[in-house]
Write an enzyme that holds these catalytic residues in place. Structure first.
Site, short mmCIF file in Angstrom:
data_model
loop_
_atom_site.label_atom_id
_atom_site.label_comp_id
_atom_site.label_asym_id
_atom_site.label_seq_id
_atom_site.Cartn_x
_atom_site.Cartn_y
_atom_site.Cartn_z
N GLU A 88 -5.57 -7.87 17.01
CA GLU A 88 -6.90 -7.58 16.49
C GLU A 88 -7.77 -8.82 16.64
OE1 GLU A 88 -7.02 -7.45 12.01
OE2 GLU A 88 -4.91 -7.08 12.37
N CYS A 120 -3.59 -4.47 11.72
CA CYS A 120 -2.20 -4.96 11.77
C CYS A 120 -1.20 -3.90 12.21
CB CYS A 120 -1.77 -5.48 10.40
SG CYS A 120 -2.82 -6.77 9.78
N HIS A 249 4.91 -4.93 6.04
CA HIS A 249 3.80 -5.75 6.53
C HIS A 249 3.44 -6.70 5.39
CE1 HIS A 249 0.05 -7.22 7.94
NE2 HIS A 249 -0.63 -6.63 6.97
#
Ligand code: HMG
Length: 426
Positions: A88, A120, A249
């Protein structure tokens, strides 16, 4: 995890990791910003963040991670038929990071290559696309290379500044993987939210911090519900009892803690063992036994995977796979043959819950990751040096030995980025 006999076993064959050479202590940053250090070390669970020097960007970080995956895993460039780069923090609005890597890694011309974006989440999107490509037979025996590479930047002096970081992970996806077999069942959740974004004219991300935490947890609920629906009759299984580790994450370690407590509560509610007959009840709402069990579950299943997240910071697309890299390297013998659960979240938002099983011989592939060695070779910088690197951005430079991996950004001329390979191996 059961595999249908007719189904090809596909998964992660090799994992390559790369981190910038420079690191800043968050205690020092807290002191400089007038913030109590415990707010960061305890409140967020973070200790250090990786800082990218001007000659590193998402191309060089990704190329270095990929070179390690290929060279250390003895995968020849011409075995790769699909290269996907998830980021990103790309370097151009049209030209993908992947085409720079294609050249730097010497990949063959009959290799499909493109860049993927969904905050993400896109590293996991790449893994899923690659696994389907291999399962479909389109790969014709070749392997896919997925590179998740990012530099997380927020405004200086913002509260999110403490959750920056940089790094890359490269994953070789193939049949008969040497590291982790992927279960084809996964659960997905998507919803349009403005929790974190980066308009095209900004280098630093914007974030609605507290809202982003709620979005993450709502996406976890949604993805887990979809995952259970795909389990064909075993949807009531306790996920926190099924897996030997749970990887999340991890924008900062406390987020993984919050996520695991949520998963634990929902697990108990599904099983009806929390005394609420399936109704939601928080582990923090006074049920002491439940809260203690949730803490034990976190300590056993999650905490051991968080070392890199704690010492590197948020690496966006690579973050979940840093957790995988660390437990694979540190606990391969104990985890051989066992299942792990993985949760990927990308702001905006899209999330996926899935699982994998470490192979019986995963220790050999895991040994080549070299995560502890990368951590040990980093150089600590002070806040002044961090701010100088940040202000300069990725403008190019000439690194000394050990200050770069496989490649570096030499400069930018006529809006064209000029990369050089280093003469030393990473
Ligand atoms: P903040 O305002 O600095 O902190 O924002 P806070 O006031 O919320 O405090 C944080 C924690 O520290 C709290 O703990 C406090 O109690 C505690 P909690 O209540 O949450 O358990 N605390 C202390 N603890 C010990 N001693 C003290 C002390 N003071 C307070 N003295 C925030 C924190 C995370 C919001 C901010 O850093 C931020 O905006 N970060 C960026 C956004 C982010 O990381 N969001 C995570 C979910 S979204 C996501 O993961 C996607 C993402 O990776 C992007 C993508 O997908 O591309 C970000």
């Amino acid at each position: 995890m059961k595999h249908d006999d007719s189904q090809t076993v596909v998964g992660i064959d090799q994992l390559g990791l790369y981190l910038p050479h420079y690191v800043l202590s968050l205690d020092k940053l807290a002191e400089a910003r007038g913030v109590p250090p415990e707010k960061i070390s305890i409140g967020l669970g973070a200790q250090k963040m990786a800082v990218a020097p001007p000659w590193e960007d998402t191309v060089t970080l990704g190329a270095s991670a990929a070179e390690r995956a290929l060279a250390r895993g003895s995968v020849a460039p011409d075995e790769i038929g699909l290269l996907l780069v998830a980021t990103e923090t790309a370097v151009d609005h049209a030209k993908p990071v992947s085409i720079f890597l294609h050249e730097l890694l010497g990949l063959p011309s009959n290799c499909r290559t493109f860049e993927l974006k969904h905050a993400c989440y896109s590293g996991t999107a790449g893994v899923m696309i690659a696994a389907d490509w291999v399962r479909s037979g389109a790969a014709r025996g070749r392997k896919a290379l997925i590179v998740a590479t990012d530099i997380a930047r927020y405004d200086l002096h913002s509260s999110a500044e403490f959750t920056q970081g940089a790094g890359a992970v490269a994953l070789v996806v193939s049949e008969q993987p040497r590291l982790l077999e992927l279960d084809p069942v996964s659960g997905v959740f998507a919803s349009n939210v403005y929790d974190f974004w980066r308009p095209l004219d900004r280098r630093e991300a914007l974030v609605d911090g507290k809202f982003s935490l709620d979005c993450y947890l709502a996406a976890l609920d949604g993805a887990v519900a979809d995952y259970r629906a795909g389990l064909n009759g075993s949807g009531g299984t306790s996920l926190t009892e099924r897996y030997a580790a749970m990887l999340y994450h991890t924008p900062f370690p406390k987020m993984a803690y919050k996520a695991h407590l949520r998963l634990f509560e929902r697990d108990r509610a599904v099983a009806g063992t929390d005394g609420t007959n399936g109704a939601h009840r928080s582990a923090a709402d006074g049920n002491g036994d439940l809260a203690a069990a949730a803490e034990r579950s976190y300590a056993e299943l999650v905490e051991p995977s968080l070392t890199l997240a704690r010492l590197v910071g948020n690496t966006y697309t690579a973050s979940l796979y840093l957790c995988l890299a660390w437990i694979a390297e540190q606990r391969a013998r104990e985890l051989a043959g066992r299942e792990v659960g993985l949760f990927s979240y990308g702001s905006g938002c899209c999330a996926e819950f899935f699982a994998g099983r470490f192979t019986g011989s995963c220790a050999t592939a895991a040994r080549s990751i070299g995560a502890a060695e990368l951590l040990a070779s980093r150089r600590e910088i002070d806040v002044e040096q961090y701010e100088a690197f940040t202000c300069e951005g990725s403008a190019g430079g000439t690194p000394g030995r050990e200050e770069a991996g496989a490649a570096y950004l030499a400069g930018i001329r006529d809006h064209k980025r000029l990369y050089e390979r280093t003469s030393w191996s990473s």
